[in-house]
Design a protein around this motif. Structure first.
Motif, PDB file in Angstrom:
ATOM      1  N   ILE A 120       0.839  -1.205   0.000  1.00  0.00           N
ATOM      2  CA  ILE A 120       0.000   0.000   0.000  1.00  0.00           C
ATOM      3  C   ILE A 120       0.872   1.252   0.000  1.00  0.00           C
ATOM      4  N   CYS A 121       1.905   1.264   0.842  1.00  0.00           N
ATOM      5  CA  CYS A 121       2.777   2.438   0.922  1.00  0.00           C
ATOM      6  C   CYS A 121       3.513   2.677  -0.388  1.00  0.00           C
ATOM      7  N   GLN A 122       3.915   1.612  -1.070  1.00  0.00           N
ATOM      8  CA  GLN A 122       4.557   1.793  -2.371  1.00  0.00           C
ATOM      9  C   GLN A 122       3.614   2.491  -3.343  1.00  0.00           C
ATOM     10  N   MET A 123       2.373   2.023  -3.394  1.00  0.00           N
ATOM     11  CA  MET A 123       1.405   2.638  -4.302  1.00  0.00           C
ATOM     12  C   MET A 123       1.160   4.097  -3.943  1.00  0.00           C
ATOM     13  N   VAL A 124       0.998   4.383  -2.643  1.00  0.00           N
ATOM     14  CA  VAL A 124       0.731   5.759  -2.218  1.00  0.00           C
ATOM     15  C   VAL A 124       1.933   6.651  -2.498  1.00  0.00           C
ATOM     16  N   ALA A 125       3.133   6.190  -2.139  1.00  0.00           N
ATOM     17  CA  ALA A 125       4.326   7.013  -2.328  1.00  0.00           C
ATOM     18  C   ALA A 125       4.580   7.323  -3.794  1.00  0.00           C
ATOM     19  N   LEU A 126       4.267   6.369  -4.665  1.00  0.00           N
ATOM     20  CA  LEU A 126       4.571   6.529  -6.083  1.00  0.00           C
ATOM     21  C   LEU A 126       3.426   7.101  -6.913  1.00  0.00           C
ATOM     22  N   THR A 127       2.171   6.952  -6.420  1.00  0.00           N
ATOM     23  CA  THR A 127       1.020   7.397  -7.215  1.00  0.00           C
ATOM     24  C   THR A 127       0.079   8.319  -6.464  1.00  0.00           C
ATOM     25  N   GLY A 128       0.176   8.359  -5.130  1.00  0.00           N
ATOM     26  CA  GLY A 128      -0.759   9.141  -4.333  1.00  0.00           C
ATOM     27  C   GLY A 128      -2.053   8.419  -4.038  1.00  0.00           C
ATOM     28  N   ASP A 129      -2.176   7.168  -4.496  1.00  0.00           N
ATOM     29  CA  ASP A 129      -3.412   6.405  -4.343  1.00  0.00           C
ATOM     30  C   ASP A 129      -3.058   4.971  -3.951  1.00  0.00           C
ATOM     31  N   SER A 130      -3.992   4.296  -3.286  1.00  0.00           N
ATOM     32  CA  SER A 130      -3.712   2.949  -2.786  1.00  0.00           C
ATOM     33  C   SER A 130      -4.353   1.848  -3.626  1.00  0.00           C
ATOM     34  N   THR A 131      -4.927   2.177  -4.778  1.00  0.00           N
ATOM     35  CA  THR A 131      -5.604   1.160  -5.583  1.00  0.00           C
ATOM     36  C   THR A 131      -4.665   0.453  -6.558  1.00  0.00           C
ATOM     37  N   GLY A 132      -3.547   1.082  -6.886  1.00  0.00           N
ATOM     38  CA  GLY A 132      -2.664   0.525  -7.907  1.00  0.00           C
ATOM     39  C   GLY A 132      -3.142   0.768  -9.320  1.00  0.00           C
ATOM     40  N   LEU A 133      -4.227   1.548  -9.479  1.00  0.00           N
ATOM     41  CA  LEU A 133      -4.806   1.794 -10.801  1.00  0.00           C
ATOM     42  C   LEU A 133      -4.316   3.094 -11.429  1.00  0.00           C
ATOM     43  N   ASP A 134      -3.646   3.933 -10.636  1.00  0.00           N
ATOM     44  CA  ASP A 134      -3.174   5.216 -11.146  1.00  0.00           C
ATOM     45  C   ASP A 134      -1.713   5.116 -11.568  1.00  0.00           C
ATOM     46  N   PRO A 135      -1.304   5.892 -12.566  1.00  0.00           N
ATOM     47  CA  PRO A 135       0.101   5.876 -12.979  1.00  0.00           C
ATOM     48  C   PRO A 135       0.999   6.545 -11.950  1.00  0.00           C
TER      49      PRO A 135
END
Length: 425
Positions: A120-135
């Motif tokens: 979750i933190c990887q997704m948030v840190a890299l995309t700002g979102d926790s779904t993994g659907l955003d670039p």
């Protein structure tokens, strides 16, 4: 007609009107400010991701004299330029890095990643979102100019999230899969016999595929079909362009950020990519013996120094060196707890720090910070300065700042986000 002149525009117009770096020097402005005046849209980006979660109190967060924070026994404050950092005799490469590049380095402290789970933190840190659907940020930056590059976002290491911009992303593969695909060697390990076409037959197939792909895209009717067929046609064109480049460039994804960095610098200097993602094959997830964090930071900054040296030794496309037109973003997905656990290690913590180095960055200072309980400080979301009426810095703020640095309207790409404009010169 109204005209607004901010600091960034003022420096740019002074540089043009007075003849560039030499004239700016007469005004008492440093040569690095003059060198930073590459056009925002021409900036390139290197992302260095450190898997596992690092401990900002080892380097970035000088929280001395607080009973709520455990620092190393030999930790000392380190003042370099306008930065206050954490020093140790065991980390000479950290000190050396900041002594050399502090004036183009910004530290962003107290960034919220909203979770304690790695994925979750990887997704948030890299995309700002926790779904993994955003670039991710590297993909958004590359996508802004994706028609200009064969490999807009080249992933040599670390996590990446393409979202709906998959046509802008190419992963090299940790075992050289991209090289193997281009050379045909990838098929050598197949349990089925594969007969590759002759060069002449391959050209016929390539031409047929391009005609068929273009016709399919032109005949699409629904919005989704239009996007998918256009992306496929675009990606197919890049694949064929890549065949020519493959004779001169190796896209191996193995090794640390120095070996990956050599490939990245080759791709950036040749104009093949705008963004490249790198990662060391080590884990920062140290729940016992927190002295490991010191060793990891020493190794990281030794390699970052080599990476910066390579950038400075490589001619740029529009500037004297590639370092003058490349922004390096260094990050991890989370921080570590303020106190040591029973194993003398530190566990997961939802606040972390980012490092941004390069042109266009107002360096030699830190933005944001940590309170005595090691939560992110409230800051003015525009300047990044502490403000009791402000907000906690989020990964979205960092992403919006990088987009603005690259000349992209962050409000259009990340609605509701606010860039730390005070970090930009």
């Amino acid at each position: 007609m109204t005209f607004t002149l901010d600091r960034r525009s003022l420096l740019k117009h002074l540089g043009v009107a007075l003849g560039g770096g030499a004239a700016l020097g007469t005004l008492g402005l440093t040569s690095r400010v003059a060198r930073a005046e590459v056009a925002a849209s021409d900036l390139k980006f290197l992302f260095v991701f450190n898997n596992g979660g690092w401990d900002p109190t080892t380097v970035f967060a000088p929280l001395f004299g607080l009973p709520t924070i455990d620092l190393e026994p030999d930790a000392q404050p380190m003042e370099i330029g306008g930065l206050t950092l954490v020093d140790s005799a065991a980390r000479p490469s950290v000190r050396g890095f900041f002594e050399r590049w502090h004036d183009r380095t910004a530290v962003i402290n107290g960034v919220s990643v909203r979770s304690l789970a790695h994925d979750i933190c990887q997704m948030v840190a890299l995309t700002g979102d926790s779904t993994g659907l955003d670039p991710d940020w590297a993909t958004l930056l590359a996508d802004a100019r994706r028609t200009d590059f064969t490999l807009p976002h080249l992933v040599l290491g670390g996590p990446s999230f393409s979202g709906d911009r998959g046509a802008a992303v190419a992963r090299a593969g940790f075992s050289g899969q991209l090289d193997g695909l281009l050379s045909g060697d990838l098929w050598a390990g197949s349990d089925q016999e594969v007969r590759l076409p002759s060069p002449a037959a391959e050209r016929v197939l390539d031409n047929w595929m391009r005609r068929r792909s273009g016709a399919r895209a032109a005949s699409a009717t629904s919005p989704k079909e239009m996007v998918l067929t256009a992306d496929f046609d675009e990606a197919l064109g890049r694949a064929q362009d890549l065949k020519g480049a493959s004779h001169d460039v190796s896209f191996g994804g193995a090794g640390n950020i120095v070996t990956q960095g050599a490939t990245a610098i080759d791709a950036l200097s040749r104009g093949l990519a705008r963004s490249v993602s790198l990662s060391d094959p080590v884990s920062w997830d140290t729940h016992a013996n927190n002295t490991q964090q010191s060793q990891l930071f020493e190794g990281l900054f030794a390699r970052l120094t080599m990476l910066m040296n390579m950038l400075e030794a490589t001619p740029g496309e529009r500037c004297p060196t590639l370092a003058d037109e490349t922004v390096v973003v260094v990050m991890s997905e989370m921080g570590r707890t303020p106190k040591l656990n029973a194993s003398q290690g530190k566990d997961h913590w939802p606040y972390t720090s980012f490092l941004v180095v390069g042109p266009g960055v107002r360096g030699s200072r830190a933005y944001g910070g940590y309170d005595p309980l090691y939560n992110g400080l409230l800051v003015d979301p525009t300047s990044g300065d502490a403000d009791e009426g402000g907000v906690v810095i989020t990964a979205e703020n960092v992403g919006a700042t990088l987009l603005e640095l690259a000349g992209v309207d962050s409000a259009a790409v990340l609605p509701g986000s606010r860039a730390l404009l005070g970090m930009l010169v």
